[in-house]
Design a protein around this motif. Structure first.
Motif, short mmCIF file in Angstrom:
data_model
loop_
_atom_site.label_atom_id
_atom_site.label_comp_id
_atom_site.label_asym_id
_atom_site.label_seq_id
_atom_site.Cartn_x
_atom_site.Cartn_y
_atom_site.Cartn_z
N GLN A 1 0.11 9.20 -4.64
CA GLN A 1 -0.97 10.19 -4.54
C GLN A 1 -0.43 11.61 -4.63
O GLN A 1 -1.15 12.56 -4.91
N GLU B 1 0.84 -1.22 0.00
CA GLU B 1 0.00 0.00 0.00
C GLU B 1 0.86 1.25 0.00
O GLU B 1 0.39 2.34 -0.35
N LYS C 1 1.04 2.98 -3.43
CA LYS C 1 -0.17 3.74 -3.78
C LYS C 1 -0.21 5.09 -3.06
O LYS C 1 -0.51 6.12 -3.65
#
Length: 501
Positions: A337, A330, A333
């Protein structure tokens, strides 16, 4: 030997898990089994493992992977071993029982003693000349001394030869052979701080300095030869153990960095950059380590190495310690952003700083935090920090070797993170090549074992098996790279020398 249905098994005993991986003739993974084991932190800066749990987890995955793939022991041409280096185990020769938990490479309990040694005139230089290493709690020598000094009766037993010392490869071979064999290889020996890498033997002067009896030491062998066989009750068969290399040297070999100047970085718990320097050791003027890359036959290859103590462990800490996210993947990701790091930097000196700083008293810190700082910023800062640390080491390597890096090969768990690999390419301004098989540590051990038993005929044959999965090329302009590095180095300077002892 008919080799169509023959395989090589690599035992990859790492810092947080034990794995067994079976490879075929094409260097492809046939089966893999992994088991995590417990990390023990009895005091701040102390890190220990239970040697029995290491063995139990390693022996369990060996059996599990063979059962899963329906592979019979007589289909294994050989076993290769690769291991977390410097981690230190002492056990009774008669019973095979450890006299103390394994002291892990990350452990800092002997840092004060190391600082005292550094103050002795000429000693740092002498140790560096003989071993290629820098005086640090990272290496095995001060860990051995600590155990002998702190376990009642240990020193007396050691003097009588009733105690065995081993790095994890040695401990596994002792267990695999039912206590018959006490040996190590050149790469693991070269990480103890008591092995002379020029004379290729344990150094009497250093043994005296650290008060370590010679009787406890294993025999030192090459990285690729048939050392012994497994005991009949292990796997119900006698299988040749034929390859050993410490994890970073195994990865260098698995990446086929067989020519001088070729380099790789393993992104594991720590990050380890290793550059092949050929058959001559290159002395570093930039706080890097000179180490044995491997010995095959009579020929020894050397390498320069820079160790970053906290690599993937920074992401592990965000996941487990601060609970930013549930899975390491994660982090990619979250980092993506953001267009930019927005001035947030993280120095992951959670166990001090390794190369090229070697500051045992540095501690971790975030800088540039504002009201707008989010989990995404801090996660991105941790990923960027891995790349900055690797960059610092590679620049030091380039100074020592006098050559600019055109390409770097990568492996280890965090090399699967595309954000990190792209950022690494940008910061280094060079191509990053990720191979199709990123389990290069285990692959290197398998190759070394396979060469010893004729499963592969030559290094040239193995070179043909290496394949690229993805190449990352630099996309960031120089001014932005310089901006990032400026603030990174500013942050590192402020995190240094935090602990006052």
């Amino acid at each position: 030997m008919t080799q169509n249905n023959q395989y090589i098994m690599a035992l990859d005993q790492g810092t947080t898990s034990s794995r067994a991986i079976i490879f075929d003739r094409n260097g492809k993974i046939v089966g893999i089994s992994q088991k995590d084991f417990k990390q023990h932190f009895p005091k701040p800066g102390w890190v220990e493992h239970d040697p029995k749990e290491i063995w139990d987890s390693q022996s369990a995955v060996m059996i599990e992977v063979m059962t899963q793939q329906d592979i019979h022991p007589n289909q294994l041409a050989a076993i290769g071993i690769t291991n977390q280096r410097e981690t230190t185990v002492l056990w009774e020769r008669s019973s095979g029982k450890p006299i103390y938990p394994a002291i892990v490479w990350q452990d800092r309990r002997t840092a004060n003693f190391c600082n005292q040694l550094k103050e002795q005139a000429g000693l740092s230089e002498k140790i560096n000349d003989k071993t290629g290493l820098i005086i640090d709690a990272y290496f095995s020598a001060t860990k051995i001394k600590w155990i002998l000094d702190h376990v009642e009766g240990a020193r007396e037993k050691a003097e009588k030869g009733e105690i065995c010392f081993g790095t994890i490869d040695t401990w596994l071979i002792w267990k695999l052979t039912g206590g018959e064999e006490h040996l190590t290889d050149m790469t693991n020996a070269s990480r103890t701080m008591i092995f002379n890498i020029h004379e290729k033997k344990w150094d009497d002067e250093l043994l005296q300095l650290f008060d370590i009896p010679k009787a406890i030491l294993p025999e030192v062998k090459s990285c690729s030869e048939v050392y012994c066989q497994t005991a009949g009750d292990i796997l119900n068969d006698k299988i040749p153990i034929a390859g050993i290399a410490g994890d970073q040297q195994a990865a260098l070999f698995g990446q086929m960095c067989t020519e001088p100047g070729m380099a790789k970085t393993t992104y594991g718990t720590g990050c380890f950059l290793v550059m092949n320097t050929g058959t001559q050791p290159v002395k570093s003027n930039n706080q890097l380590l000179t180490t044995v890359a491997w010995q095959i036959g009579e020929e020894v290859n050397y390498a320069l190495e820079g160790s970053v103590f906290i690599g993937g462990a920074a992401i592990q800490w965000l996941r487990d310690g601060i609970e930013f996210f549930g899975h390491a993947k994660e982090s990619e990701k979250l980092a993506m952003q953001l267009e930019d790091n927005e001035g947030v930097y993280f120095v992951p000196a959670l166990t001090g700083l390794g190369a090229p700083h070697w500051d045992q008293n540095a501690r971790g810190a975030f800088f540039g935090i504002t009201r707008g700082t989010s989990i995404a910023h801090m996660t991105r800062a941790a990923l960027e920090a891995i790349a900055y640390q690797v960059c610092d080491v590679l620049k030091a390597m380039e100074k020592d070797s006098g050559a600019k890096t055109i390409e770097m090969r990568v492996d280890g768990g965090a090399s699967a993170n595309n954000f990190l690999m792209q950022f690494q390419s940008d910061i280094l301004q060079c191509n990053i090549k990720r191979p199709k098989i990123t389990e290069t540590t285990a692959l290197g051990a398998a190759y070394l074992a396979g060469l010893a038993v004729g499963y592969w005929e030559s290094v040239e044959e193995i070179q043909q098996l290496w394949e690229t999965d993805k190449t990352f090329g630099p996309q960031m302009d120089n001014s932005k790279v310089e901006h990032y590095l400026h603030f990174w180095h500013k942050a590192v300077d402020r995190a240094k020398n935090w602990i006052e002892e």
